[in-house]
Design an enzyme around this catalytic site. Structure first.
Site, mmCIF file in Angstrom:
data_model
loop_
_atom_site.group_PDB
_atom_site.id
_atom_site.type_symbol
_atom_site.label_atom_id
_atom_site.label_comp_id
_atom_site.label_asym_id
_atom_site.label_seq_id
_atom_site.Cartn_x
_atom_site.Cartn_y
_atom_site.Cartn_z
ATOM 1 N N VAL A 24 35.433 -13.756 -21.814
ATOM 2 C CA VAL A 24 36.597 -13.130 -22.485
ATOM 3 C C VAL A 24 36.485 -11.328 -22.536
ATOM 4 O O VAL A 24 35.480 -11.039 -22.949
ATOM 5 C CB VAL A 24 36.832 -13.392 -24.008
ATOM 6 C CG1 VAL A 24 38.159 -12.988 -24.927
ATOM 7 C CG2 VAL A 24 36.763 -14.968 -24.015
ATOM 8 N N ASP A 143 38.437 -28.601 -32.215
ATOM 9 C CA ASP A 143 37.630 -27.798 -32.278
ATOM 10 C C ASP A 143 37.703 -26.627 -33.198
ATOM 11 O O ASP A 143 37.491 -25.582 -33.012
ATOM 12 C CB ASP A 143 37.084 -27.397 -30.872
ATOM 13 C CG ASP A 143 35.807 -26.733 -30.655
ATOM 14 O OD1 ASP A 143 35.125 -26.948 -31.715
ATOM 15 O OD2 ASP A 143 35.490 -25.668 -29.856
#
Length: 300
Positions: A24, A143
């Site tokens: 990222v 999650d």
């Protein structure tokens, strides 16, 4: 792959995170407002790409596209997605709105005295609004944890990271290895059937963490995690144990009497909402929609 979103030109500035499937970056849009962006880059190796793009990547893009259409304020927004062949592998790039901190970082900066009740109420309200939107659209996040909840400098809360999310229908076969251990619902730990209530358990764990400034249940194996849960909640009755679980019921799992209060120093409304989020039986757990109407949020 045509993903039906505008193509955004950007410049990568710095790597800000790394996962098992990709990296990222913080990036800046070129031209126009030059606003900051988050860019997730996945590489699909040649041996995997021979079978096409992995299902979890397709799922994340598909779900973010669906979410983009509604543009919900508490869901991170997808701005662009593209797949490019590189040699014999594939590069998948997702461009998302940029928010500079997650809830874990936000909590690490909280004063030692803790967050104010109003701040906790605001964070939970936004989190539950995002969850209610997902569940209304038949999406399980699966999650939910502080690292996957973003908090902007203006206090906006956005649910992110849909790599494990699933669209659900009745009787769908769902994988057991979901949700980071500390936020994992008992039915997942017990390899039982689960639905949207798994996200509400995770939300309950996060609710407690907003008061404690540390995770409520911290263990390092699934068995330990169950024991931690039973230490606090007390051992459920055998009737409440999921009948489809391969793990058998035993009185040795933990105390039969729960703690009198899940957390000390909580008012009756906070205690009641927390207990309803952390109900052992999934069918007895509060939904996001009902939680939003709870006196904790509605009582002045």
């Amino acid at each position: 792959m045509d993903v039906g979103v505008e193509h955004v030109r950007y410049e990568l500035l710095a790597e800000v995170g790394q996962g098992s499937h990709g990296r990222v970056y913080r990036a800046r849009r070129l031209g126009g407002d030059q606003r900051l962006l988050a860019v997730k880059k996945f590489n699909v190796p040649a041996d995997a790409s021979a079978n096409g793009i992995p299902a979890f990547m397709i799922r994340e893009v598909a779900l973010l596209r669906k979410m983009k259409y509604f543009n919900h304020p508490n869901i991170v927004q997808l701005l662009d997605a593209s797949v490019v062949p590189v040699d014999r592998s594939l590069d998948l790039t997702l461009v998302l709105e940029y928010i500079d901190q997650d809830l874990s970082t936000f909590l690490s900066k909280a004063p030692a005295s803790g967050l104010s009740r109003d701040r906790i109420k605001d964070v939970m309200l936004q989190l539950l609004q995002g969850l209610d939107f997902l569940h209304t659209n038949m999406v399980l996040h699966r999650d939910l944890k502080p690292e996957n909840i973003l908090v902007s400098s203006q206090g906006e809360v956005k649910i992110a990271d849909f790599g494990l999310a699933r669209m659900y229908t009745f009787n769908i076969a769902l994988t057991p290895g979901v949700v980071t251990l500390w936020y994992r619902a008992p039915e997942v730990l017990l390899n039982s059937v689960y639905m949207s209530s798994v996200d509400m358990w995770s939300a309950g764990c996060i609710f407690a963490e907003l008061f404690l400034l540390r995770p409520l249940f911290q263990a390092y194996t699934e068995v330990q995690q169950l024991q931690k849960i039973f230490e606090v909640l007390g051992l459920p009755s055998e009737e409440d144990w999921p009948p489809d679980s391969p793990i058998s019921y035993s009185v040795s799992w933990g105390p039969t009497v729960p703690c009198t209060k899940l957390l000390h120093n909580l008012g009756p409304d906070e205690s009641d909402l927390l207990a309803k989020c952390l109900a052992f039986r999934p069918s007895g757990r509060i939904s996001a929609a009902k939680a939003l109407a709870h006196p904790f949020f509605t009582r002045h």
